[in-house]
Design a protein around this motif. Structure first.
Motif, PDB file in Angstrom:
ATOM      1  N   TYR A   1      15.803 -38.086  39.151  1.00  0.00           N
ATOM      2  CA  TYR A   1      15.933 -37.652  40.105  1.00  0.00           C
ATOM      3  C   TYR A   1      15.255 -38.925  40.985  1.00  0.00           C
ATOM      4  CZ  TYR A   1      17.615 -32.949  39.756  1.00  0.00           C
ATOM      5  OH  TYR A   1      18.689 -31.939  39.319  1.00  0.00           O
ATOM      6  N   SER A   2      15.003 -39.250  42.378  1.00  0.00           N
ATOM      7  CA  SER A   2      13.227 -39.505  42.657  1.00  0.00           C
ATOM      8  C   SER A   2      12.856 -38.585  42.993  1.00  0.00           C
ATOM      9  CB  SER A   2      14.065 -40.490  43.918  1.00  0.00           C
ATOM     10  OG  SER A   2      14.051 -39.642  44.789  1.00  0.00           O
ATOM     11  N   LYS A   3      11.730 -39.334  43.267  1.00  0.00           N
ATOM     12  CA  LYS A   3      10.893 -38.424  43.738  1.00  0.00           C
ATOM     13  C   LYS A   3      10.764 -37.483  45.096  1.00  0.00           C
ATOM     14  CE  LYS A   3       5.714 -37.938  45.137  1.00  0.00           C
ATOM     15  NZ  LYS A   3       3.961 -38.826  44.610  1.00  0.00           N
ATOM     16  N   ALA A   4      11.819 -38.237  46.169  1.00  0.00           N
ATOM     17  CA  ALA A   4      11.731 -37.967  48.407  1.00  0.00           C
ATOM     18  C   ALA A   4      13.066 -36.582  47.287  1.00  0.00           C
ATOM     19  CB  ALA A   4      12.850 -38.620  48.177  1.00  0.00           C
ATOM     20  N   GLU A   5      13.948 -36.945  46.398  1.00  0.00           N
ATOM     21  CA  GLU A   5      14.769 -35.662  45.873  1.00  0.00           C
ATOM     22  C   GLU A   5      14.381 -34.107  44.952  1.00  0.00           C
ATOM     23  OE1 GLU A   5      18.891 -39.072  44.884  1.00  0.00           O
ATOM     24  OE2 GLU A   5      17.623 -38.357  43.337  1.00  0.00           O
ATOM     25  N   LEU A   6      13.244 -34.696  43.775  1.00  0.00           N
ATOM     26  CA  LEU A   6      12.568 -33.499  43.530  1.00  0.00           C
ATOM     27  C   LEU A   6      11.645 -32.811  44.557  1.00  0.00           C
ATOM     28  CD1 LEU A   6      12.432 -33.032  40.879  1.00  0.00           C
ATOM     29  CD2 LEU A   6      10.813 -34.502  40.752  1.00  0.00           C
ATOM     30  N   THR A   7      11.004 -33.797  45.887  1.00  0.00           N
ATOM     31  CA  THR A   7      10.629 -33.123  46.730  1.00  0.00           C
ATOM     32  C   THR A   7      11.092 -31.932  47.306  1.00  0.00           C
ATOM     33  OG1 THR A   7       9.163 -35.055  46.283  1.00  0.00           O
ATOM     34  CG2 THR A   7       9.240 -33.463  48.520  1.00  0.00           C
TER      35      THR A   7
ATOM     36  N   VAL B   1       8.643 -41.436  39.438  1.00  0.00           N
ATOM     37  CA  VAL B   1       8.063 -40.169  39.541  1.00  0.00           C
ATOM     38  C   VAL B   1       7.436 -40.696  38.560  1.00  0.00           C
ATOM     39  CG1 VAL B   1       9.123 -37.769  38.396  1.00  0.00           C
ATOM     40  CG2 VAL B   1       9.938 -38.854  40.116  1.00  0.00           C
ATOM     41  N   THR B   2       6.254 -38.965  38.773  1.00  0.00           N
ATOM     42  CA  THR B   2       5.265 -39.779  37.568  1.00  0.00           C
ATOM     43  C   THR B   2       5.207 -37.824  36.686  1.00  0.00           C
ATOM     44  OG1 THR B   2       3.903 -38.916  38.791  1.00  0.00           O
ATOM     45  CG2 THR B   2       3.693 -41.335  38.258  1.00  0.00           C
TER      46      THR B   2
END
Lengths: 344, 344, 344, 344
Positions: B151-157, B188-189
């Motif tokens: 997941y990208s950070k945008a997708e996870l958000t 993603v961290t």
């Protein structure tokens, strides 16, 4: 502080760690299909004196208990057990979480008898409304029991006969099996247990392993698809070889017996010291758990240097407590404790 | 034979074994209440960037999944997941065994989107007969997914926003989390995951530990009585310190990241070699799992020296397969494999 | 042969059959959303003296018990109940089949006390290893109990106070509630039960209906999604209006009370006859179940004309048995039985 | 408003109510052991053409489904079913609540084939990691299906052959069985179903009864202890004779067939009207459910006088809907509806 609170206070017998290190970079398949597991199975079969048993490695005792029980029972059946049985008291309802009632029989010392099983069975089937009650579907015992007591061979034989008559598989929880097999008072061998039960396990966690219980399935009717059950219940360790390695070491040259015997020797020294001091014993236990009844003021004193488990208040001034020895208990620790008991 | 079949073919990072040996004769209390577990919890909280999370150590991934899910859901609720999710396919119905349906969403690459969750939720509640259907009660994802994707950070958000709107806790299965966090393509961290999920776990079994998964509970509403659930489901290791010790070592001086990154580096070399060879990739994966589509005759050749997993027949002549690297994969092993690929 | 064996030997009060016939060709929606169910709910709310309760209709008592209990508890929790409670003995482990242990408290007469609940709760939470034991999550009682006994208002108040203190919802199984409410010795009203429990049900099956139990949810925290639970457990009758119609009739002009009172009157006549004959009573019961202790030879004689339930052998010569009256018991039947008792 | 929304909008066939009234004051034993149940069992055995089947009466379809399925499967097994199967969609996860996954096969029309079952079975057992997946343990079908379609005798035979080859019991959900047996297009009889399944049920709720499903167990291996399962799952009606009475009436002089046939006749009239009007049919259904695809503006018009179920949006302007006839549907109601369709 020296711990006698339980038999899992330390890590593992050094020979286990050594073999883990030696084999660390071997690449093996997962989930218990590796050669270490196979070798350990072979050693256990030899120790049991039978080649036709299935051996599976699980991680812990609660897991072994509910996995075995849910593999055996149909939904409307329950497991007959002593009211003090581990599955009835100390597993957060793990058996019930798989849908099954624990059918508790009264017990003074953690053991149940063949006659109790037969009576329970007959009462159930003699009741016109038996379909409204949980059907007894198997019998669960532990050896040693939660109270440190042991079945004699005669008792175990009688229990197995009752189970056979009633068509109930007999399951023996051997979380502390080593300490039972090497007790100075037992006449029960691993081969006897193999003959007299349908399924049992050889405890590793409390007898020298980091973790691990070896489930031995004797009754062919109980063997089918057992690995599915292990996986479903979260007991199939990815790096299964860790279980194989541990039981390989424990069943090499009788190490399992040797370390268990040593724990029993120390427990017997402790038992003698309690008796010499005039403390009554709550249960007549000849394995690694001892349950002296000690004046509360003495307990306060002992707590300064030792940890142990509160068991039961006997009256206002005395309590039963539990001291456990283990494969890791040193002679020096027992020397110190005995000296302090004598000095009370 | 060199194994690329899975990421749990070896034992543990040597630093872990070393610490186990050093601490072997320490006496500690059981069940995760010891000082090693406490220290490991503290390190994990720091790594997550939040002091207010609960951290629990479980033994394996399947166990972590059904324990978390059954802790969250009421009986009539199910867990929304990708159809390819581990809980839906490869856990022998462990979630169903706790009484809950897995509500499968279509997915091409192992990921699901916030919009899919929102739509599913709206369809459920928009149906007059919703009480006749399993209510969505939470969302399960894995990162990396079963297909090695991230997941990208945008997708996870976006996913978290949808979950929040719908009142559904978001649970992230991080069995391979390390390999995701150190991917060359991720943004993603661990701190992001802590902020964007309600509960997740940091996988140890596949990332350098002998075994062990660290469940991090972020949402306070999910914290209550979690230890009961662990015990009931057989996940409370008696010698809990073994889990503490392993995560202490992994989260000391960034070891977890270091070993995961190295596995990703080798996986990227492999990916490049596949692409250079002209093999298509079944999934666009940038972590430790790679899924090349390879002619069957090449596969036969490779199988002589290497193990890997069959994934899917693409047509009569080609198959998708999976190669895993791990913390233990050596540069030399990848060198050999790449040379053999080039030579095909 | 005249049956006193149970309180469900006949069909239903004729007014119920009549209304079923009158409404037979009405077309209604299913699953309890029809106007008969709505009207019945309204009548029950009035009878309870509260407008803010939820009312759901289920088919039978076992179903009502396990549906309610599984709706309330989290997986690691159990239901505290008298050892003789219906859920502990006569429901084939239905509660365990939903994953929950019944936590049995000792009871001589089927009742439990607030102090017992408080003590059990304190022992649980006072134990260091409480996470290894099933957590008490609610309290289950029945009124009248399995032994025909009744809680006084003071006892019920004390029980509720203990439950409130401990945060445990109180669930009252009212399978025979009518007979309790109209007992000559009770001081507990339906409004009292509504105030002093969190959830309860008004039994129809044993009090004049063909079948049906009206679950009343008082505590708002227990209302959410209850219809999902009913459906999942097979309790959502397709032709739900059949339940509505029955409770409409029963709660029209106090019919429920009228028919229950008449059963109690006949039971009291029977009680007097037993006492006059010199038979001891096993329980001090003032509702529709009576438990005389009768010489076995008298029982043999009575069995020629009457059916009743064997309860318990008191010694070699005497047994406790149970006689039930019901809404359908005629004065003539009791006349005959009394005459035969006197003649023994 | 005339209801075509479901097949349980009315009460029961008047002959049932009449017999309930006539027998209302008979005293019988409970739980299905009475003479009405025995007589009904006998009639059903005759209708099935076999004396060696067990017959049990349950209250409703969801209950019958999960009771049967949980009686058959071991914990690690699932029920293979069409993705559109009632157990997979409309029972709030009742099967999962007993611990079992529904293994969904794709289906266009609600039916599955023998080949699909065989393929699923072979894929499972051909997978090296099959122990990580739910094992197919039985096959569930409905007849008529949720889509109103019917298995031909050849299809059912092929399915049964596949099941036999794979060792999977075949369970047929006959909630609407009557309407299937009397379809103008069927070649499947009740005797065929008895021969070609291991267990099935004859639906009463939707075919003239107030409620009730008659489970017929053909395979002797599935008979054991079934009454325990019924009780545990809340399906054992206290006044069991109510179920016996209803099936006695339905299977007296072929009433069950007579009323089902009449519903099918009306459904065929409706089908003809839809076709004449030029509406496509979503499924090729020849029993009491019809699924026309109708312009949304026509639907709006019809909704003013008739209730029916929305099924699926086909595009922006048309929707598939479901009309059900039942034993209670009058010729006049269909006349009116047809006239209104023609007038659109």
């Amino acid at each position: 502080m020296i711990h006698f609170q339980c038999d899992y206070a330390e890590g593992a017998h050094p020979a286990i760690l050594k073999k883990m290190e030696e084999t660390n970079f071997e690449q093996t398949v997962g989930y218990g299909a590796d050669h270490h597991c196979e070798a350990a199975r072979e050693k256990i079969r030899r120790a049991c004196g039978r080649q036709d048993v299935d051996v599976h490695f699980l991680v812990g005792g609660t897991q072994a208990n509910f996995t075995v029980i849910s593999a055996i029972l149909r939904p409307h059946q329950g497991a007959v057990a002593a009211v003090s049985g581990h599955i009835n008291i100390h597993e957060t309802g793990a058996v019930e979480a798989t849908g099954h009632k624990v059918l508790a029989l009264p017990s003074e010392d953690g053991k149940i008898t063949g006659q109790q099983v037969r009576d329970y069975y007959n009462v159930h089937w003699g009741d016109e409304t038996h379909e409204h009650m949980v059907q007894p579907g198997m019998v669960y015992i532990s050896h040693p029991t939660e109270n440190g007591t042991l079945y004699s061979k005669a008792e175990l034989t009688a229990l197995k006969e009752a189970c056979t008559e009633c068509g109930l598989p007999l399951f023996l929880d051997g979380a502390r099996l080593g300490y039972g097999l090497t007790s100075p008072k037992t006449d029960v061998t691993l081969a006897d247990i193999t003959e007299l039960t349908d399924i049992f396990y050889i405890g590793g966690t409390k007898v020298g392993a980091l973790f691990g219980e070896a489930v031995v399935i004797v009754n062919p009717a109980l063997k089918k698809d057992f690995r599915y059950l292990i996986k479903q219940h979260g007991g199939m360790l990815a790096k299964g070889r860790l279980l194989g390695i541990q039981f390989e070491v424990l069943f090499e040259d009788g190490l399992y017996y040797e370390i268990a015997r040593q724990a029993d020797v120390q427990a017997m020294r402790l038992r003698d010291a309690f008796e010499k001091k005039g403390y009554a014993l709550r249960y007549d236990a000849y394995a690694n758990q001892q349950f002296p009844i000690i004046p509360n003021e003495h307990l306060d004193k002992l707590r300064e240097k030792y940890s142990f488990s509160f068991w039961e208040a006997m009256d206002d001034s005395c309590s039963a407590v539990r001291f456990c020895t283990s494969w890791a208990t040193t002679e020096a620790a027992i020397d110190a404790l005995i000296a302090d008991i004598e000095a009370l």
